[in-house]
Design a protein around this motif. Structure first.
Motif, PDB file in Angstrom:
ATOM      1  N   ILE A 179       0.877  -1.137  -0.014  1.00 22.87           N
ATOM      2  CA  ILE A 179       0.121   0.265   0.009  1.00 22.87           C
ATOM      3  C   ILE A 179       0.856   1.253  -0.156  1.00 22.87           C
ATOM      4  CG2 ILE A 179      -1.764   1.193   1.192  1.00 22.87           C
ATOM      5  CD1 ILE A 179      -2.704  -1.269   2.439  1.00 22.87           C
ATOM      6  N   ILE A 180       1.794   1.138   0.642  1.00 22.39           N
ATOM      7  CA  ILE A 180       2.728   2.484   0.998  1.00 22.39           C
ATOM      8  C   ILE A 180       3.381   2.620  -0.358  1.00 22.39           C
ATOM      9  CG2 ILE A 180       4.563   3.363   2.318  1.00 22.39           C
ATOM     10  CD1 ILE A 180       3.923   1.754   4.555  1.00 22.39           C
ATOM     11  N   GLN A 181       3.944   1.579  -1.157  1.00 24.58           N
ATOM     12  CA  GLN A 181       4.592   1.707  -2.329  1.00 24.58           C
ATOM     13  C   GLN A 181       3.615   2.352  -3.371  1.00 24.58           C
ATOM     14  OE1 GLN A 181       6.977  -1.457  -4.655  1.00 24.58           O
ATOM     15  NE2 GLN A 181       5.158  -1.635  -5.755  1.00 24.58           N
ATOM     16  N   GLU A 182       2.352   1.952  -3.284  1.00 26.53           N
ATOM     17  CA  GLU A 182       1.495   2.644  -4.153  1.00 26.53           C
ATOM     18  C   GLU A 182       1.123   4.179  -3.978  1.00 26.53           C
ATOM     19  OE1 GLU A 182      -3.210   2.023  -5.912  1.00 26.53           O
ATOM     20  OE2 GLU A 182      -2.060   0.517  -4.739  1.00 26.53           O
ATOM     21  N   ILE A 183       1.115   4.578  -2.505  1.00 22.52           N
ATOM     22  CA  ILE A 183       1.004   5.884  -2.074  1.00 22.52           C
ATOM     23  C   ILE A 183       2.100   6.719  -2.629  1.00 22.52           C
ATOM     24  CG2 ILE A 183       0.617   7.386  -0.047  1.00 22.52           C
ATOM     25  CD1 ILE A 183      -0.715   5.021   1.067  1.00 22.52           C
ATOM     26  N   THR A 184       3.450   6.211  -2.204  1.00 20.48           N
ATOM     27  CA  THR A 184       4.439   7.034  -2.005  1.00 20.48           C
ATOM     28  C   THR A 184       5.331   7.035  -3.349  1.00 20.48           C
ATOM     29  OG1 THR A 184       5.703   5.504  -0.821  1.00 20.48           O
ATOM     30  CG2 THR A 184       4.401   7.092   0.283  1.00 20.48           C
ATOM     31  N   GLY A 185       5.371   5.528  -4.067  1.00 21.78           N
ATOM     32  CA  GLY A 185       6.339   5.552  -5.047  1.00 21.78           C
ATOM     33  C   GLY A 185       7.619   4.713  -4.671  1.00 21.78           C
ATOM     34  N   ILE A 186       7.522   4.465  -3.296  1.00 23.25           N
ATOM     35  CA  ILE A 186       9.030   3.835  -2.608  1.00 23.25           C
ATOM     36  C   ILE A 186       8.918   2.486  -3.082  1.00 23.25           C
ATOM     37  CG2 ILE A 186      10.415   3.595  -0.844  1.00 23.25           C
ATOM     38  CD1 ILE A 186       9.069   6.045   0.445  1.00 23.25           C
ATOM     39  N   ASP A 187      10.057   1.842  -3.439  1.00 28.46           N
ATOM     40  CA  ASP A 187       9.938   0.278  -3.861  1.00 28.46           C
ATOM     41  C   ASP A 187       9.683  -0.340  -2.563  1.00 28.46           C
ATOM     42  OD1 ASP A 187      11.197   0.591  -6.779  1.00 28.46           O
ATOM     43  OD2 ASP A 187      12.139   1.955  -5.274  1.00 28.46           O
ATOM     44  N   ARG A 188       8.894  -1.628  -2.753  1.00 31.02           N
ATOM     45  CA  ARG A 188       8.375  -2.314  -1.603  1.00 31.02           C
ATOM     46  C   ARG A 188       9.639  -3.102  -1.022  1.00 31.02           C
ATOM     47  NH1 ARG A 188       7.641  -7.259   0.138  1.00 31.02           N
ATOM     48  NH2 ARG A 188       5.592  -7.743   1.111  1.00 31.02           N
ATOM     49  N   ASP A 189      10.792  -3.482  -1.899  1.00 37.52           N
ATOM     50  CA  ASP A 189      12.001  -4.024  -1.252  1.00 37.52           C
ATOM     51  C   ASP A 189      12.853  -3.047  -0.456  1.00 37.52           C
ATOM     52  OD1 ASP A 189      12.704  -2.537  -3.370  1.00 37.52           O
ATOM     53  OD2 ASP A 189      13.927  -4.385  -4.433  1.00 37.52           O
ATOM     54  N   VAL A 190      12.657  -1.865  -0.540  1.00 43.03           N
ATOM     55  CA  VAL A 190      13.326  -0.648   0.362  1.00 43.03           C
ATOM     56  C   VAL A 190      12.611  -0.698   1.531  1.00 43.03           C
ATOM     57  CG1 VAL A 190      14.040   1.542   0.281  1.00 43.03           C
ATOM     58  CG2 VAL A 190      14.194   0.296  -1.862  1.00 43.03           C
ATOM     59  N   LEU A 191      11.057  -0.926   1.325  1.00 43.23           N
ATOM     60  CA  LEU A 191      10.510  -0.674   2.579  1.00 43.23           C
ATOM     61  C   LEU A 191      10.664  -1.784   3.568  1.00 43.23           C
ATOM     62  CD1 LEU A 191       7.160   0.730   0.954  1.00 43.23           C
ATOM     63  CD2 LEU A 191       8.740   2.085   2.448  1.00 43.23           C
ATOM     64  N   THR A 192      10.740  -2.914   2.913  1.00 45.61           N
ATOM     65  CA  THR A 192      11.025  -4.301   3.975  1.00 45.61           C
ATOM     66  C   THR A 192      12.436  -4.188   4.207  1.00 45.61           C
ATOM     67  OG1 THR A 192      11.137  -5.341   1.869  1.00 45.61           O
ATOM     68  CG2 THR A 192       9.036  -5.362   2.905  1.00 45.61           C
ATOM     69  N   ARG A 193      13.410  -3.289   3.684  1.00 39.82           N
ATOM     70  CA  ARG A 193      14.840  -3.482   4.054  1.00 39.82           C
ATOM     71  C   ARG A 193      15.422  -4.544   3.485  1.00 39.82           C
ATOM     72  NH1 ARG A 193      15.769   0.511   7.960  1.00 39.82           N
ATOM     73  NH2 ARG A 193      17.470  -0.155   8.561  1.00 39.82           N
ATOM     74  N   GLU A 194      14.759  -5.255   2.289  1.00 36.51           N
ATOM     75  CA  GLU A 194      15.577  -6.216   1.532  1.00 36.51           C
ATOM     76  C   GLU A 194      16.610  -5.772   0.548  1.00 36.51           C
ATOM     77  OE1 GLU A 194      12.488  -8.794  -0.308  1.00 36.51           O
ATOM     78  OE2 GLU A 194      11.165  -8.400   1.169  1.00 36.51           O
ATOM     79  N   ARG A 195      16.463  -4.589   0.403  1.00 39.28           N
ATOM     80  CA  ARG A 195      17.368  -3.717  -0.641  1.00 39.28           C
ATOM     81  C   ARG A 195      17.732  -2.358   0.032  1.00 39.28           C
ATOM     82  NH1 ARG A 195      15.409  -0.733  -6.365  1.00 39.28           N
ATOM     83  NH2 ARG A 195      17.527  -0.128  -6.964  1.00 39.28           N
ATOM     84  N   PRO A 196      19.286  -2.230   0.174  1.00 40.54           N
ATOM     85  CA  PRO A 196      19.778  -0.912   0.988  1.00 40.54           C
ATOM     86  C   PRO A 196      19.287   0.152   0.118  1.00 40.54           C
ATOM     87  CG  PRO A 196      21.422  -2.760   0.301  1.00 40.54           C
ATOM     88  CD  PRO A 196      20.218  -3.235  -0.448  1.00 40.54           C
ATOM     89  N   LEU A 197      19.064   0.983   0.772  1.00 34.70           N
ATOM     90  CA  LEU A 197      18.854   2.229   0.368  1.00 34.70           C
ATOM     91  C   LEU A 197      19.731   3.056  -0.701  1.00 34.70           C
ATOM     92  CD1 LEU A 197      16.435   4.801   0.452  1.00 34.70           C
ATOM     93  CD2 LEU A 197      17.695   5.816   2.311  1.00 34.70           C
ATOM     94  N   ASP A 198      20.895   3.139  -0.145  1.00 30.65           N
ATOM     95  CA  ASP A 198      21.923   3.711  -0.953  1.00 30.65           C
ATOM     96  C   ASP A 198      22.198   2.782  -2.441  1.00 30.65           C
ATOM     97  OD1 ASP A 198      23.196   1.214  -0.438  1.00 30.65           O
ATOM     98  OD2 ASP A 198      24.954   2.453   0.953  1.00 30.65           O
ATOM     99  N   SER A 199      21.535   1.728  -2.678  1.00 26.80           N
ATOM    100  CA  SER A 199      21.681   1.190  -3.974  1.00 26.80           C
ATOM    101  C   SER A 199      20.554   1.613  -4.795  1.00 26.80           C
ATOM    102  CB  SER A 199      21.192  -0.352  -4.046  1.00 26.80           C
ATOM    103  OG  SER A 199      20.043  -0.649  -3.612  1.00 26.80           O
ATOM    104  N   VAL A 200      19.681   2.524  -4.387  1.00 26.56           N
ATOM    105  CA  VAL A 200      18.689   3.180  -5.493  1.00 26.56           C
ATOM    106  C   VAL A 200      19.200   4.378  -5.865  1.00 26.56           C
ATOM    107  CG1 VAL A 200      16.392   4.253  -5.232  1.00 26.56           C
ATOM    108  CG2 VAL A 200      16.824   2.144  -3.708  1.00 26.56           C
ATOM    109  N   SER A 201      19.039   4.769  -7.334  1.00 25.67           N
ATOM    110  CA  SER A 201      19.713   5.795  -7.872  1.00 25.67           C
ATOM    111  C   SER A 201      19.299   7.187  -7.220  1.00 25.67           C
ATOM    112  CB  SER A 201      19.028   5.884  -9.207  1.00 25.67           C
ATOM    113  OG  SER A 201      17.795   6.324  -9.417  1.00 25.67           O
ATOM    114  N   ILE A 202      20.125   8.277  -7.306  1.00 24.66           N
ATOM    115  CA  ILE A 202      19.845   9.444  -6.670  1.00 24.66           C
ATOM    116  C   ILE A 202      18.652  10.105  -7.284  1.00 24.66           C
ATOM    117  CG2 ILE A 202      20.714  11.689  -6.503  1.00 24.66           C
ATOM    118  CD1 ILE A 202      23.461  10.834  -6.305  1.00 24.66           C
TER     119      ILE A 202
END
Length: 662
Positions: A179-202
């Motif tokens: 739900i939060i991914q749909e609201i904010t556009g933030i990737d689900r795997d970033v929210l669940t901490r499966e993917r490090p934040l600094d791996s996402v492009s600037i």
């Protein structure tokens, strides 16, 4: 940092978040209340607790402090129920009277949220019975998801628990990740901490903040420092320069060039030529020389706000090694240097020749997810007599509404096929990156001269009180055709009349001053502008003229009307003159018995409407010597001199007589 005790409500200072005994501390994420009493501050809590402690035999507890606001009381009660003795709230755990402590808190806030045992996200506009998974849920439309500071408060903590207005649990960040991914556009795997934040492009991280708001414009930058792992001094009052400084700090720490790939990117494969010649990458008719490039804010290297990245979420970087393989040449990591001509950077360049202006394509080490076989290339336009290049060109595109219509739009970048990159050469370029930087020729800075009035609309004309007083002393009564302010713009194009009537009926002529606008074109005004295509760009210009009632009455008697029901002032034929053609904004008009001088002076050019004052000087015969008129002559110097040309007034009078006797 300061922590609030959930039992005694006393503030206690700790040197580091790791110094808090187990189970650690809970932290609150919320939207500040701006109505009523607002939020309680560090000083408010200290005053409340110190007053209670001063009473003999009284122990601090939640019931003893009646002045505690409901939000702090509710959060402390929730934390106590879950076993937390210490909590942190940004409203009352920062001493904002200390500038050093406040700046330290802003720079450390991301880490404080990241090291908290749990973060409670208080949604004060969501009731407890709301189901976040409903399509019309108030959870999805909560204000909490629109604020700038809550972005880091969502990303930094490992555990976020959403609570309702009644402090009832709604769910966690992990359980609501979809739900939060749909609201904010933030990737689900970033929210669940499966993917490090600094791996996402600037560019993608910036796009998450594009639609979020902050009360202070500087906070658009400060609330993102932790997300990009940078620290910098907080300077409230610097405005949008804070976001420029943030990008400078990011460029010092990252090779990710997606930070430069913001705003419009031209993506139209139909415009790309099949030839490998760099001069033929785009069709000759694709590029167009636009106007007002200096005023186009996006021609700088760095963005002025996160909003510029709203459509850049799909831009991803390429490693320097992979970029070198694509180019076929050794390529070192990008370097940026700040100079007096802007930011100096080395980019692979391809040169396009289109018309009289040369355009370079500066290739960036980034691509879009939609076209992985294309790289993002900035349009770089060299400036005359300067080493500086501006970003952006007008390019031909097909209208989305009418497929057969061709339009020219402004683009900062172009998606370039990789097969054209073999002829690119790494070159140093200078690009302005701050909002105030000049983009033209480098020159010495001189004190700015006073602004020259242009007398274009929108404008307003005022008669100052001393003008009224002087005319009264001269024996004239002044009246205006309307009590409304004399404003001239596209909605107020009607002429306005100022009448000067003699106080005594001694035969003195009555003077009418007419003010209005002229829809200037080249034929009637040499100051009209022309576009680069040669098309006229007419504009409204302030104009003025005068008429005299005595000559009109004489002419009216000759027509046989007997002087009854004389025509109104505004029907007198008057040729208004463009004020901008007058020397120093002043002009002398000859009348039958003297002269009238109109003089305009700039009062204020602040805001959209420019304000001018109007001074009116009267002269009867040759008794009074006026200030020199715009052509350097006064009425006294012209007295007794024969002239071969008739005055404007005589021409006007003859024309009026001709029309009334037909």
């Amino acid at each position: 940092m300061w922590l609030l005790d959930t039992h005694t409500f006393c503030l206690e200072e700790v040197a580091h978040p790791n110094d808090v005994p187990s189970p650690g501390y809970a932290i609150l994420s919320h939207v500040w209340i701006k109505v009523g009493r607002g939020e309680q501050s560090f000083q408010d809590i200290r005053n409340l607790t110190s007053g209670i402690l001063s009473l003999p035999g009284v122990e601090l507890d939640s019931s003893a402090i009646e002045g505690l606001c409901p939000k702090i009381r509710g959060f402390c009660a929730l934390a106590r129920r879950n076993g937390f003795r210490k909590v942190w709230i940004d409203t009352c755990c920062i001493d904002k009277t200390s500038s050093s402590e406040f700046s330290e808190a802003i720079n450390s806030m991301y880490q404080w949220y990241a090291r908290a045992a749990v973060c409670y996200a208080y949604l004060q506009d969501v009731p407890g019975e709301d189901d976040p998974r409903d399509t019309d849920s108030t959870f999805c439309s909560s204000e909490w998801f629109t604020r700038g500071w809550t972005l880091q408060e969502l990303l930094a903590p490992s555990q976020v628990i959403f609570v309702s207005a009644e402090w009832q649990s709604l769910g966690t960040k992990t359980s609501f990740a979809d739900i939060i991914q749909e609201i904010t556009g933030i990737d689900r795997d970033v929210l669940t901490r499966e993917r490090p934040l600094d791996s996402v492009s600037i560019a993608r991280r910036m796009s998450w903040a594009a639609s979020r708001r902050t009360t202070r414009v500087e906070d658009q930058a400060y609330c993102l420092m932790g997300i990009f792992g940078v620290n910098m001094p907080t300077i409230y009052g610097e405005g949008r320069q804070a976001f420029i400084r943030l990008q400078e700090e990011i460029l010092k720490r990252s090779h990710d060039q997606s930070i430069l790939a913001w705003d419009n990117i031209l993506d139209d494969p139909a415009l790309v030529q099949t030839s490998s010649d760099p001069d033929c990458i785009l069709s000759p008719s694709v590029l167009h020389d636009g106007v007002d490039e200096e005023e186009w804010e996006q021609n700088r290297l760095l963005a002025s706000s996160p909003l510029a990245f709203r459509d850049s979420g799909n831009v991803a970087p390429i490693s320097p090694e992979d970029f070198a393989d694509i180019l076929g040449i050794p390529f070192n990591p990008p370097e940026y240097a700040v100079t007096s001509c802007g930011m100096r950077l080395r980019l692979p360049l391809l040169t396009l020749v289109s018309g009289p202006r040369t355009t370079h394509l500066g290739v960036l080490a980034c691509r879009t997810a939609r076209r992985p076989d294309h790289l993002v290339a900035l349009f770089l336009v060299p400036q005359p007599r300067s080493p500086v290049c501006l970003v952006g060109r007008y390019a031909r595109t097909t209208s989305t509404e009418e497929p057969h219509d061709v339009v020219f739009s402004r683009f900062r970048a172009f998606l370039l096929p990789v097969e054209h990159l073999r002829k690119a050469r790494v070159t140093a370029v200078y690009v302005p990156y701050r909002l105030h930087e000049p983009s033209g020729a480098v020159q010495d800075v001189a004190p700015s001269a006073a602004r020259r009035p242009d007398y274009l609309s929108p404008c307003a004309v005022e008669l100052l009180p001393w003008v009224h007083a002087r005319l009264r002393r001269a024996g004239y009564a002044l009246r205006v055709d309307s009590a409304e302010p004399m404003i001239f713009d596209r909605e107020h194009v009607e002429d306005r009349t100022i009448v000067l009537s003699p106080a005594q009926a001694d035969g003195t002529e009555e003077i009418a001053v007419l003010l209005g606008l002229c829809y200037c074109q080249t034929r009637c005004c040499p100051y009209s502008k022309q576009s680069e295509r040669g098309l006229l760009q007419p504009h409204w210009s302030l104009s003025a003229g005068i008429s005299s009632s005595s000559a009109r009455r004489s002419a009216y008697h000759q027509s046989g009307t007997g002087g009854v029901n004389e025509p109104p002032i505004d029907r007198t034929p008057v040729m208004k003159r463009h004020v901008r053609t007058w020397g120093n904004g002043a002009k002398m008009f000859r009348t039958a018995s003297g002269a009238v001088t109109l003089k305009f002076e700039l009062l204020s050019d602040v805001g959209q409407t420019t304000r001018y004052s109007l001074d009116i000087e009267l002269q009867k015969g040759g008794d009074l010597v006026l200030s020199p008129s715009s052509d350097g002559r006064s009425l006294a110097s012209a007295k007794g001199r024969e002239t071969s040309e008739e005055s404007d007034w005589n021409v006007i009078t003859k024309e009026w007589l001709r029309r009334t006797t037909l």
